[in-house]
Design an enzyme around this catalytic site. Sequence first.
Site, short mmCIF file in Angstrom:
data_model
loop_
_atom_site.label_atom_id
_atom_site.label_comp_id
_atom_site.label_asym_id
_atom_site.label_seq_id
_atom_site.Cartn_x
_atom_site.Cartn_y
_atom_site.Cartn_z
N CYS A 65 0.83 -1.20 0.00
CA CYS A 65 0.00 0.00 0.00
C CYS A 65 0.87 1.26 0.00
CB CYS A 65 -0.91 -0.05 1.23
SG CYS A 65 -1.76 1.48 1.62
N CYS A 68 0.11 3.76 2.78
CA CYS A 68 0.59 3.21 4.06
C CYS A 68 2.08 3.51 4.24
CB CYS A 68 0.37 1.70 4.14
SG CYS A 68 -1.37 1.20 4.07
#
Length: 142
Positions: A65, A68
Amino acid sequence: MPAEIVACPSCGARNRIPASAAGVPHCGRCGAGMPWITEAGDDTFRAVVEEAKLPVLVDLWAPWCGPCRTVSPVLERLAETHAGKVKLAKVNVDESPRLSQRFSVQSIPTLLVMRGGEVAARQVGAAPEHVLSRWLDDALKG
């Protein structure tokens, strides 16, 4: 759960910080509060997060991600600036499907502030550092 070796932000001394402990980590040399950054998963969440004496900032993330990975250094800085007041626990959702389901994670990163096993605040998605800092400060006041 192995302990992490962390340099004290105040004096630079290297300290062993366990994933879970009865108290709050302090530098063995100068006594300053230490940033508490650790990992948790399906099998360790109770000991690392729910039994923590401090509020815990839970980062539900995945290695693939992009947002993230962008927010991770921000969370680490927040753990450093809030040393002794908050613990940061990173949960890889790919490796912890029960936690993803428990907290109804539909988008990552999902951030939680937990106290005594209860969710006190929730933030979904990446946000700028000043927004996350204000969100964390507000959650810690409550």
